[in-house]
Every structure is written in C-alpha cells, then in structure tokens.
Write an enzyme that holds these catalytic residues in place. Structure first.
Site: not given
Ligand code: DOR
Length: 425
Positions: A62-64, A151, A304
């Site tokens: 996740h690069l936000r 996701d 993740d």
């Molecule tokens: O722990 C998690 N954080 N699981 C996820 O499926 C999403 C992720 C997030 O985007 O923070």
C-alpha cells in the site's frame, strides 16, 4: 554503467540451482553469467559469500498515494522497497480517491516514473471499492493495471464478484481477493481463540476468511478466472486452496512475513503494531502456512506493507487501524525464520519472492541469464543487524519488530540495471 558482480552465489529458480558465478550488467541488461567474466572497464562489486537472486517483486503493498501522503508516498514507498531488497512493487488501489479509474492509474504511473522505480498498479475491482458495481475494467487495463482487487475490503456480493471474474478473464488479469466475511469478522480486532478470550478483545474467527476462500474458489472454478488469494492466514484456507489446485482451479496465493513469524500471542502486550487484517493466528496455522509454501499451495510471499500515521497507531488497540509497515523487514524476517531454519531453500525463496510473483502479474525478467533485464536482489546471509524503525525510509514506523536482531539482510538492489540501494562501500 557497467557492473561486474563477482563471486556471488547465483540462485536459479527454474533450474533449481545455486552456482558461484560472475554476473555482468550493462545498459540495463544481464550480458554474461559465467564462472570467470573479464570486463576491464566495468565497476567490480565483490559479492563473495552473498546470494544473488532474481529481482524480488512485492506483489502486495500500500503506497497510499494519492490521498494519504502523510502515511506514505510513491517516492518514499519505492525508496523503502529498494532498501528492503525489492526491485519492483505492485500497489493496491485503496487510495483516496480509489484506483477505480484510468486517471488514478495514470497518476500512480507518472509518480512512479518520477521516482524512477517500477510500480505496477492494481486497479479496484469495483467502483469506489464499494463492492456493488464492477469498475470499467477495460479502461483500467488500458491504463496499465496488472490485476484487480478491492483489497482492504472483500466483495461481499457474489454476483458482483462473478462478473468481475468474467471480465478479468477476458483481459487475462488476476483477481486478487481479500477474503473476509465482514458479518463474521464484525468488530473483531484479533484472532478469535484462547488469546482473545484471555485478553478480553473481540475475535475474528478463522471462518471469516475461510468462508470467502471457499466461495471465491467456487466462483473461480465456475468462471475459469485466475483467482489470487491475498494474505492467507489460516490452516483451513491452505487446505481449501490445496484441494482447489488439485481440481485444476486457476488459483494462486500469497502469505505475508508477519503471518509466518508471529502468533496471536503477540497481542498480549497490547502493541497496536501487531494489529493486522487478517489477524495473526495460532502456531498450528503457521505450521500449515509453512507446509503450504513447501508443497506449492502458497506461491508467493508478499509484504502487505500497510503504513499508518504514528498518532493513529498510538490509539488503544481497539481503535488503531490494521497494518504493519513491512517493506524494510520482509527479507530478513523470512530469511531468519524460514531460510536459516531450512524450511525454505534459497531456490524456494527465489521462487516465492521473485519468480512466482513475476509470473502471477505477468512481469518478465525474473531469472539471471544473459539477455534478460538486470533485476537483481543481493542478500548477505552473514549480516546480522537489529531492526531500527527510526531508520526506516518508509513514513510508516508501525512495525512490531523494532530492536529484533535478524540475519540475511539485502545488501544491494538492482532494478533495470541501476543500483537502487547498496550497503557496499
Ligand atoms: O492490515 C491491513 N492493512 N490489511 C489490509 O487488508 C489493508 C491494510 C491497509 O490498507 O491498511
């Protein structure tokens, strides 16, 4: 630039071999892989005692960006990835706005170009990630999405997921599933079991994941689509995927380093940095995940990477967001727990971190052979260092591993022929 990587142990995930060889890199390509390469004009990098792997791919981070740049940006996230030993990443679409249209995919690709690092965007499966209506999948593919996923949230409506799978299949795209029945997970914050009972925290049962794994496998079988199961965490999921593979269902799966290294007992310190979704499970689940990796049921290891702001994670356990900042600890965690212990060989490690994620997402050049693009991850198995969260490049400092001494750190990352990170003097 011309580099001669000397005397490293080259890991070949296809021939299943580890051989001491020299590797010559020129103009972005591997031009020679032999016992003794002479290249007087090349910069020589002595890699005696180190493993040279095909470039690792983190297929789930996740690069936000856009929208949550206080947690991470594409620049900081990709610099963290390079330091963590990754030569390419695929990023999830739970941004703000979500990556459910070509404009957001284009923005991510433009930012990646500025950061000069290969980023493969994953488009949202449904509009607004609300699970109600399929995204414009053709549009996402044209813009460069390599997979589809909501996701962070499941697609609860099975009919919608069926349509997404049917469209994805027309474009040869994997559908990456976050398997969670939200009616079963409810307001749970950790694994449901003895630990949650003792701690008085609300639990998320294994069934919350497994019900969706079973459903998604049935839909993949029905539609013929390529289903990829994200962050597998329970023994029951491993068994369901194993059986589906035996039946010939087109399914692949990944596991995270934290689900391989920590049990739900870690929650007893009430450190919100161990709060993840899916939650950390039990020792017997971990054993099943190991088995799944060994027998090929689980194809890939993915971080993740989920960076969050410190002020959010400093809230009490029940209120803090789910996620671990994982890019900069993934390799030594897996090395220490699985490779050092002999659970995975270096060849299997190369398959799970480089070759298989490359195959799943359709990314080339994950082998070390003359003529291929130069994507290389170098690991020093002798290097023993503590994790230092304050030295993370990632803006997300939410790691439960601070201070933990680990071996097997990445010492050099070469992506498309360029050294993106090096500990070499
Ligand atoms: O722990 C998690 N954080 N699981 C996820 O499926 C999403 C992720 C997030 O985007 O923070």
């Amino acid at each position: 630039m011309k580099y001669l990587l000397k005397d490293g142990m080259v890991v070949d995930p296809i021939a299943k071999a580890v051989t001491k060889l020299d590797v010559l890199v020129e103009e972005g390509k591997i031009t020679a892989v032999e016992h003794q390469v002479e290249a007087p004009d090349a910069e020589v990098l002595d890699l005696e005692g180190c493993y040279i792997f095909p470039g690792f791919v983190d297929m789930h981070c996740h690069l936000r960006e856009p929208g949550e740049e206080l947690k991470e940006t594409i620049l900081t996230g990709t610099m963290a990835a390079a330091k963590g030993g990754f030569t390419a990443v695929a990023c999830m679409g739970n941004t703000n706005p979500p990556a459910d249209n070509s404009a957001v995919i284009n923005l991510i690709r433009d930012k990646a170009k500025e950061a000069s690092f290969p980023v493969y965007p994953i488009g949202c499966a449904t509009k607004g990630r609300n699970g109600e209506e399929s995204s414009e999948i053709g549009d996402l593919v044209k813009a460069g999405a390599v997979a589809l996923s909501d996701d962070g949230a499941p697609i609860m409506n099975s009919e919608v997921l069926r349509r997404v799978m049917e469209y994805a299949q027309m474009f040869n795209l994997p559908v990456i599933s976050h398997c969670e029945d939200i009616d079963l997970s409810g307001t749970g914050v950790m694994n449901e079991g003895l630990s949650s009972t003792l701690l008085g925290l609300e639990g998320i049962p294994a069934a919350a994941e497994e019900v969706h794994v079973a459903r998604d496998l049935i839909l993949a079988e029905m539609t013929g689509a390529h289903l990829h199961i994200a962050h597998v965490s329970t023994a029951g999921s491993v068994e369901l995927i194993r059986n589906a593979k035996k039946r010939g269902v087109h399914v692949t799966a990944e596991v995270t380093p934290h689900h391989l290294c920590l049990t739900d007992e870690a929650v007893k310190q009430f450190d919100s940095n161990v709060k993840v979704n899916p939650p950390l499970r039990t020792r017997s689940d971990i054993e099943a995940l190991y088995e799944g990796l060994k027998d090929g049921t689980i194809d890939a290891i993915a971080t993740d990477h989920a960076p969050h702001r410190s002020d959010e994670k400093e809230m009490e356990f029940n209120l803090a967001p789910f996620g671990i900042s994982g890019l900069e600890t993934a390799i030594p965690l897996v090395w220490e727990h699985l490779v050092e212990t002999g659970i995975l060989s270096p060849v299997e490690f190369a398959q799970k971190m480089a070759f298989n994620p490359g195959q799943i997402l359709g990314l080339p050049d994950r082998v070390i052979k003359a003529g291929y693009g130069a994507n290389l991850t170098v690991i020093d198995p002798r290097l023993k260092l503590p994790v230092k969260v304050e030295e993370f490049i990632s803006l997300g400092k939410n790691s439960p591993f601070d201070g933990l001494v680990l071996c097997g750190w990445p010492v050099m990352t070469i992506s498309k022929g360029e050294i993106k990170f090096s500990r070499h003097q």
